[in-house]
Design an enzyme around this catalytic site. Structure first.
Site, PDB file in Angstrom:
ATOM      1  N   GLU A   1     -44.841   7.499 -14.208  1.00 18.47           N
ATOM      2  CA  GLU A   1     -43.585   7.339 -14.945  1.00 18.47           C
ATOM      3  C   GLU A   1     -42.540   6.662 -14.067  1.00 18.47           C
ATOM      4  OE1 GLU A   1     -43.515   7.289 -18.297  1.00 18.47           O
ATOM      5  OE2 GLU A   1     -44.230   9.349 -18.264  1.00 18.47           O
TER       6      GLU A   1
ATOM      7  N   SER B   1     -41.515   3.863 -30.165  1.00 19.03           N
ATOM      8  CA  SER B   1     -41.378   3.274 -31.492  1.00 19.03           C
ATOM      9  C   SER B   1     -40.862   1.842 -31.338  1.00 19.03           C
ATOM     10  CB  SER B   1     -40.418   4.095 -32.353  1.00 19.03           C
ATOM     11  OG  SER B   1     -39.166   4.212 -31.724  1.00 19.03           O
TER      12      SER B   1
ATOM     13  N   GLY C   1     -39.370   8.974 -27.218  1.00 21.07           N
ATOM     14  CA  GLY C   1     -40.126   8.630 -26.016  1.00 21.07           C
ATOM     15  C   GLY C   1     -41.568   8.269 -26.298  1.00 21.07           C
TER      16      GLY C   1
ATOM     17  N   THR D   1     -42.698   3.820 -12.900  1.00 18.83           N
ATOM     18  CA  THR D   1     -43.360   3.013 -11.880  1.00 18.83           C
ATOM     19  C   THR D   1     -43.553   1.577 -12.351  1.00 18.83           C
ATOM     20  OG1 THR D   1     -45.391   3.911 -12.795  1.00 18.83           O
ATOM     21  CG2 THR D   1     -44.658   4.842 -10.703  1.00 18.83           C
TER      22      THR D   1
ATOM     23  N   GLY E   1     -36.841   7.392 -31.155  1.00 14.36           N
ATOM     24  CA  GLY E   1     -36.020   8.015 -30.107  1.00 14.36           C
ATOM     25  C   GLY E   1     -36.673   9.224 -29.461  1.00 14.36           C
TER      26      GLY E   1
ATOM     27  N   ASP F   1     -45.096  -0.179 -22.211  1.00 14.40           N
ATOM     28  CA  ASP F   1     -45.189   0.198 -23.625  1.00 14.40           C
ATOM     29  C   ASP F   1     -45.759  -0.932 -24.481  1.00 14.40           C
ATOM     30  OD1 ASP F   1     -43.909   2.308 -22.498  1.00 14.40           O
ATOM     31  OD2 ASP F   1     -41.974   1.960 -23.466  1.00 14.40           O
TER      32      ASP F   1
HETATM   33  C1  GLA Z   1     -39.731   3.614 -21.012  1.00  8.32           C
HETATM   34  C2  GLA Z   1     -39.885   2.141 -20.707  1.00  8.32           C
HETATM   35  C3  GLA Z   1     -41.135   1.893 -19.876  1.00  8.32           C
HETATM   36  C4  GLA Z   1     -41.208   2.824 -18.668  1.00  8.32           C
HETATM   37  C5  GLA Z   1     -40.936   4.260 -19.074  1.00  8.32           C
HETATM   38  C6  GLA Z   1     -40.841   5.189 -17.897  1.00  8.32           C
HETATM   39  O1  GLA Z   1     -40.761   4.025 -21.860  1.00  8.32           O
HETATM   40  O2  GLA Z   1     -39.981   1.393 -21.889  1.00  8.32           O
HETATM   41  O3  GLA Z   1     -41.183   0.543 -19.493  1.00  8.32           O
HETATM   42  O4  GLA Z   1     -40.325   2.401 -17.672  1.00  8.32           O
HETATM   43  O5  GLA Z   1     -39.740   4.382 -19.827  1.00  8.32           O
HETATM   44  O6  GLA Z   1     -42.061   5.293 -17.260  1.00  8.32           O
END
Ligand code: GLA
Length: 367
Positions: free
Chosen positions: A15, A108, A105, A17, A103, A153
């Site tokens: 996370e 979406s 995490g 990273t 919203g 993502d």
């Molecule tokens: C969000 C961002 C990703 C990543 C995470 C944390 O999801 O979109 O790029 O940085 O936070 O790991």
């Protein structure tokens, strides 16, 4: 009319990273966003959102299209960036329906970006490699929406694979697929506290990492990202860093090492070792990176009390949103009951718990 689908994601480990050129291990989930597309004569977009029951029309020749702080920023941003990158789009009518909780995490935003991009590319008879589509969607979020997110993502939304976690090197974009054992379920617990990614905290963390790199590079000229720094080097050359920046760097450096160890554990089916690394990751995100929240900590602590839980941690950007839990199949029901009852009692919030498999990345849906 053609239909495209792109999934949200949950990150097992790694996370904060991705924007440090490091390693991540996301999984595409069973929740997706769907975009139906048909061509329009004029060079414009007519977009309907089923979730918001709203219509938006934009002229693609308008040079002043800009962020409005509205759901349409995502599809419009993708179209604008595709054109800026030299891909001439055909006008399109888009009908969007999302089932990834917003919203929370679970990305979406990446799901709507990727589904829109796939729809617009096909509608314009273009061929763009998946990797390039991921980068363009990330750019839309960075430049148009204004959230300085990494590549994780968008990448997993395109490259997700059934029953596999994806171990991605965010510098080279090389990846490998790792087996998610059959006897384990991914349970995602939504704290029901929304997070705001574009919020200053995310961008602030990013800036702190960059400040850390700038300082360390004075002593270590080959360092261009925290990915290049070892913990010993941080201890030796990071003494003069502001204390918070030092801890941010420590999180990223130790987290990268945890992802590598976790990949190794998953490859040999070592779920207990994997779970320990998840616990360490959560602790580091809570104490060093400071992106957890009371609700996320509570959710993780409750999960750990249930038998059959290999690992539990916050997932995604943080400050609310979801936790991810690896739970033995036969303890799923017990987990759901215990966690949801106790969480509700202690917070007065009714959590949502989703069971997901590792699923496939974006595709056209044949109707
Ligand atoms: C969000 C961002 C990703 C990543 C995470 C944390 O999801 O979109 O790029 O940085 O936070 O790991």
């Amino acid at each position: 009319m053609r239909t495209f689908r792109a999934p949200g994601r949950v990150n097992l480990i790694g996370e904060h990273t991705d924007y440090n050129d490091g390693f991540v291990m996301p999984v595409a989930i069973d929740f997706s966003t769907w975009v139906e597309v048909s061509p329009l004569e004029q060079h414009k977009l007519q977009i309907h959102s089923e979730n918001f029951n709203e219509d938006v029309e934009v002229d693609l020749d308008d040079q002043n299209l800009a962020r409005r702080g509205h759901w349409s920023d995502y599809p419009v941003g993708v179209a604008v960036i595709l054109e800026r990158a030299g891909h001439r789009l055909r006008g399109a009518k888009l009908h969007i329906r999302g089932e990834v909780p917003i919203g929370s995490g679970l990305s979406s935003s990446a799901a709507i970006e990727v589904a829109t991009a796939c729809a617009l590319v096909a509608n314009s008879d273009l061929t763009i490699e998946k990797r390039e589509i991921a980068l363009l969607c990330q750019r839309a979020e960075n430049e148009f929406v204004g959230a300085h997110v990494g590549i994780m993502d968008q990448f997993i939304s395109l490259f997700g694979h059934e029953q596999k976690a994806l171990m991605l090197d965010c510098r080279s974009l090389d990846f490998s697929l790792l087996p998610v054992p059959d006897n384990v379920r991914l349970l995602i617990c939504n704290t029901m506290v929304k997070h705001e990614l574009a919020s200053s905290a995310y961008n602030e963390r990013r800036a702190q990492c960059e400040a850390g790199v700038k300082h360390l590079a004075q002593f270590l000229p080959n360092v261009t990202a925290l990915r290049d720094v070892t913990i010993e080097q941080l201890e030796q050359f990071g003494r003069d860093l502001p204390e918070a920046v030092f801890r941010r760097c420590r999180h990223v450096i130790t987290e990268n090492a945890r992802v590598l160890a976790a990949a190794n554990a998953l490859e040999r089916g070592g779920l207990n070792d994997f779970g320990k690394l998840m616990a360490e990751s959560h602790q580091s995100l809570r104490d060093d990176y400071e992106v957890s929240s009371e609700e996320l900590d509570l959710m993780v602590n409750l999960a750990r009390k249930v038998e059959g839980v290999y690992g539990a941690r916050m997932t995604g950007g943080g400050f609310g949103g979801c936790t991810v839990n690896l739970v033995a199949q036969e303890h799923v029901e017990e987990f759901e009951q215990f966690v949801s009852q106790n969480y509700k009692q202690l917070t007065k919030l009714k959590p949502e718990i989703y069971a997901s498999s590792a699923s496939a990345g974006a595709s056209e849906v044949k109707t």
